[in-house]
Scaffold this motif. Sequence first.
Motif, PDB file in Angstrom:
ATOM      1  N   THR A  57       0.889  -1.345  -0.095  1.00  0.00           N
ATOM      2  CA  THR A  57      -0.090  -0.029   0.073  1.00  0.00           C
ATOM      3  C   THR A  57       0.926   1.189  -0.115  1.00  0.00           C
ATOM      4  N   GLU A  58       1.904   1.093   0.846  1.00  0.00           N
ATOM      5  CA  GLU A  58       2.818   2.399   1.061  1.00  0.00           C
ATOM      6  C   GLU A  58       3.552   2.661  -0.591  1.00  0.00           C
ATOM      7  N   LEU A  59       4.036   1.447  -1.148  1.00  0.00           N
ATOM      8  CA  LEU A  59       4.664   1.412  -2.422  1.00  0.00           C
ATOM      9  C   LEU A  59       3.454   2.179  -3.505  1.00  0.00           C
ATOM     10  N   GLU A  60       2.182   1.773  -3.382  1.00  0.00           N
ATOM     11  CA  GLU A  60       1.438   2.368  -4.203  1.00  0.00           C
ATOM     12  C   GLU A  60       1.255   3.782  -3.986  1.00  0.00           C
ATOM     13  N   GLN A  61       1.172   4.180  -2.807  1.00  0.00           N
ATOM     14  CA  GLN A  61       0.865   5.863  -2.521  1.00  0.00           C
ATOM     15  C   GLN A  61       2.108   6.495  -2.678  1.00  0.00           C
ATOM     16  N   PHE A  62       3.223   5.904  -2.766  1.00  0.00           N
ATOM     17  CA  PHE A  62       4.637   6.385  -3.284  1.00  0.00           C
ATOM     18  C   PHE A  62       4.572   6.705  -4.643  1.00  0.00           C
ATOM     19  N   LEU A  63       4.308   5.904  -5.492  1.00  0.00           N
ATOM     20  CA  LEU A  63       4.369   6.042  -6.761  1.00  0.00           C
ATOM     21  C   LEU A  63       3.110   6.901  -7.307  1.00  0.00           C
ATOM     22  N   SER A  64       1.809   7.063  -6.653  1.00  0.00           N
ATOM     23  CA  SER A  64       0.784   7.868  -6.976  1.00  0.00           C
ATOM     24  C   SER A  64       1.502   9.297  -6.477  1.00  0.00           C
ATOM     25  N   TRP A  65       1.905   9.269  -5.616  1.00  0.00           N
ATOM     26  CA  TRP A  65       2.488  10.685  -5.088  1.00  0.00           C
ATOM     27  C   TRP A  65       3.571  11.388  -5.808  1.00  0.00           C
ATOM     28  N   THR A  66       4.637  10.579  -6.053  1.00  0.00           N
ATOM     29  CA  THR A  66       5.640  11.029  -7.069  1.00  0.00           C
ATOM     30  C   THR A  66       5.225  11.540  -8.307  1.00  0.00           C
ATOM     31  N   LYS A  67       4.410  10.878  -9.058  1.00  0.00           N
ATOM     32  CA  LYS A  67       3.678  11.029 -10.396  1.00  0.00           C
ATOM     33  C   LYS A  67       3.128  12.329 -10.395  1.00  0.00           C
ATOM     34  N   ARG A  68       2.014  12.484  -9.239  1.00  0.00           N
ATOM     35  CA  ARG A  68       1.339  13.773  -9.120  1.00  0.00           C
ATOM     36  C   ARG A  68       2.153  14.942  -8.980  1.00  0.00           C
ATOM     37  N   SER A  69       3.292  14.711  -8.081  1.00  0.00           N
ATOM     38  CA  SER A  69       3.778  16.021  -7.423  1.00  0.00           C
ATOM     39  C   SER A  69       5.072  16.273  -8.024  1.00  0.00           C
ATOM     40  N   GLY A  70       5.372  15.372  -9.275  1.00  0.00           N
ATOM     41  CA  GLY A  70       6.810  15.742  -9.900  1.00  0.00           C
ATOM     42  C   GLY A  70       7.998  15.358  -9.596  1.00  0.00           C
ATOM     43  N   HIS A  71       7.991  14.484  -8.255  1.00  0.00           N
ATOM     44  CA  HIS A  71       9.123  14.208  -7.562  1.00  0.00           C
ATOM     45  C   HIS A  71       9.831  12.892  -8.417  1.00  0.00           C
ATOM     46  N   ASP A  72      10.741  12.862  -8.516  1.00  0.00           N
ATOM     47  CA  ASP A  72      11.516  11.704  -9.275  1.00  0.00           C
ATOM     48  C   ASP A  72      11.579  10.523  -8.124  1.00  0.00           C
ATOM     49  N   PRO A  73      10.774   9.490  -8.448  1.00  0.00           N
ATOM     50  CA  PRO A  73      10.714   8.127  -7.507  1.00  0.00           C
ATOM     51  C   PRO A  73      11.951   7.601  -7.477  1.00  0.00           C
ATOM     52  N   GLN A  74      13.019   7.825  -8.383  1.00  0.00           N
ATOM     53  CA  GLN A  74      14.247   6.912  -8.487  1.00  0.00           C
ATOM     54  C   GLN A  74      15.305   7.738  -7.818  1.00  0.00           C
ATOM     55  N   VAL A  75      15.033   8.892  -7.076  1.00  0.00           N
ATOM     56  CA  VAL A  75      16.248   9.838  -6.321  1.00  0.00           C
ATOM     57  C   VAL A  75      15.906   9.569  -4.960  1.00  0.00           C
ATOM     58  N   LEU A  76      14.644   9.925  -4.537  1.00  0.00           N
ATOM     59  CA  LEU A  76      14.273  10.263  -3.036  1.00  0.00           C
ATOM     60  C   LEU A  76      14.924   8.976  -2.229  1.00  0.00           C
ATOM     61  N   LYS A  77      15.511   9.365  -0.975  1.00  0.00           N
ATOM     62  CA  LYS A  77      16.190   8.629  -0.176  1.00  0.00           C
ATOM     63  C   LYS A  77      15.348   8.709   1.150  1.00  0.00           C
ATOM     64  N   GLY A  78      15.510   7.494   2.009  1.00  0.00           N
ATOM     65  CA  GLY A  78      14.960   7.537   3.131  1.00  0.00           C
ATOM     66  C   GLY A  78      15.398   6.551   3.772  1.00  0.00           C
ATOM     67  N   SER A  79      14.672   5.959   5.220  1.00  0.00           N
ATOM     68  CA  SER A  79      15.026   5.003   5.941  1.00  0.00           C
ATOM     69  C   SER A  79      14.840   3.480   4.993  1.00  0.00           C
ATOM     70  N   TYR A  80      15.230   2.425   6.167  1.00  0.00           N
ATOM     71  CA  TYR A  80      15.078   1.197   5.341  1.00  0.00           C
ATOM     72  C   TYR A  80      13.754   0.934   5.132  1.00  0.00           C
ATOM     73  N   ALA A  81      12.776   1.216   5.751  1.00  0.00           N
ATOM     74  CA  ALA A  81      11.482   1.124   5.833  1.00  0.00           C
ATOM     75  C   ALA A  81      10.755   2.106   4.825  1.00  0.00           C
ATOM     76  N   GLY A  82      11.555   3.071   4.322  1.00  0.00           N
ATOM     77  CA  GLY A  82      10.693   3.823   3.102  1.00  0.00           C
ATOM     78  C   GLY A  82      10.244   5.199   3.764  1.00  0.00           C
ATOM     79  N   ALA A  83      10.609   5.465   5.063  1.00  0.00           N
ATOM     80  CA  ALA A  83      10.150   6.888   5.672  1.00  0.00           C
ATOM     81  C   ALA A  83      10.959   8.002   5.220  1.00  0.00           C
ATOM     82  N   MET A  84      10.556   9.057   5.103  1.00  0.00           N
ATOM     83  CA  MET A  84      11.050  10.286   4.323  1.00  0.00           C
ATOM     84  C   MET A  84      11.269  11.644   5.166  1.00  0.00           C
ATOM     85  N   GLY A  85      12.268  12.375   4.874  1.00  0.00           N
ATOM     86  CA  GLY A  85      12.211  13.749   5.481  1.00  0.00           C
ATOM     87  C   GLY A  85      12.734  13.904   7.036  1.00  0.00           C
TER      88      GLY A  85
END
Length: 349
Positions: A173-201
Amino acid sequence: MLACALPMAAMAAKHVKKQAKTSISPAAVPGPSYALRLDALQAADDMALRRDLDPVWVRQTLGQARYVAAIAKAVTPPAVGVAKNWQLYRSRFVEPLRIRAGVAFWQNHRDTLRRAELETGVPAAIIVGVLGVETIYGQHMGNFRVLDALATLAFDFPASHPRAAQRSAYFMTELEQFLSWTKRSGHDPQVLKGSYAGAMGWPQFMPSSWHKYAIDFDGDSVVDLYGSPADAIGSVANYFKSFRWQTGLPTHFPVTLEAQKLDMTALMAPDILPTFSVDSFQAKGALLSGEALQHSGKLALIELQMGDAPPVYVAGTDNFYAITRYNWSSYYAMAVIELGQAVAQAMAP
């Protein structure tokens, strides 16, 4: 020659097509890429349909994700018999480096913290505690690609985990949300970094939390949890407000256990969920004193194990429970509380 070449080309194309088909793995076998996994490709198509995204883009993006063994190892449960130790856990967070960084952060963002507290009722110390525990005020926001982390845990969550199926579904579910958010916000999904669990910022928000609770608190019309401390402050406060933070309510009270009438089974059954009134709490052998006796809400008995030593206990309120919505752990909640308190004390004249 041309007439002969055409059939040969057709045969070659057919052979390549056959190779491509047989190279795609139908089984969920961890590997370096998800581009050749039938389960990943099917999930990509399902996500695209649910989110109204271009299926080609979703497939291509997910195909760039890589399985990372270190991520799978990080979520693997510790060996059976390893005792929890609150003092050891606390020492990782309530320590001089984070306290000094917290003082500097509070001094630099005093007005923003005050505004967040006035607007939401969430104390500045709690916000400071969260940002200090999570990333040392933006110093360590994670080095894993979020795409890799979420894909690894969505498709290859360690089977040894007792809740592997549920956790895998959560990260899908988080992966789906991430892909949807990056596509609509213009963020590059291949660039963003975070924790081993995918937490950001700064506040380490998961994609769903970013979508639900992150806010623009610096007034620039952009929600930026990587580069804006003000947005991080406002978003953490908004998160707790959304989980019904009660202004002025302590997070916990001291408690003394009375052996003669102690009903530990009943007290521990609800875990960290506040369940007991003051009277029922005390009737089961968890004794309170001072302002705790005037508490009108519910309480939970919070156990903090101390390794081989006897555990310590506190009476957790609804605000303690709110902190555990950020991370489902009483140890985490106490670390946030005590780091915030230590920073506040260090700032005192």
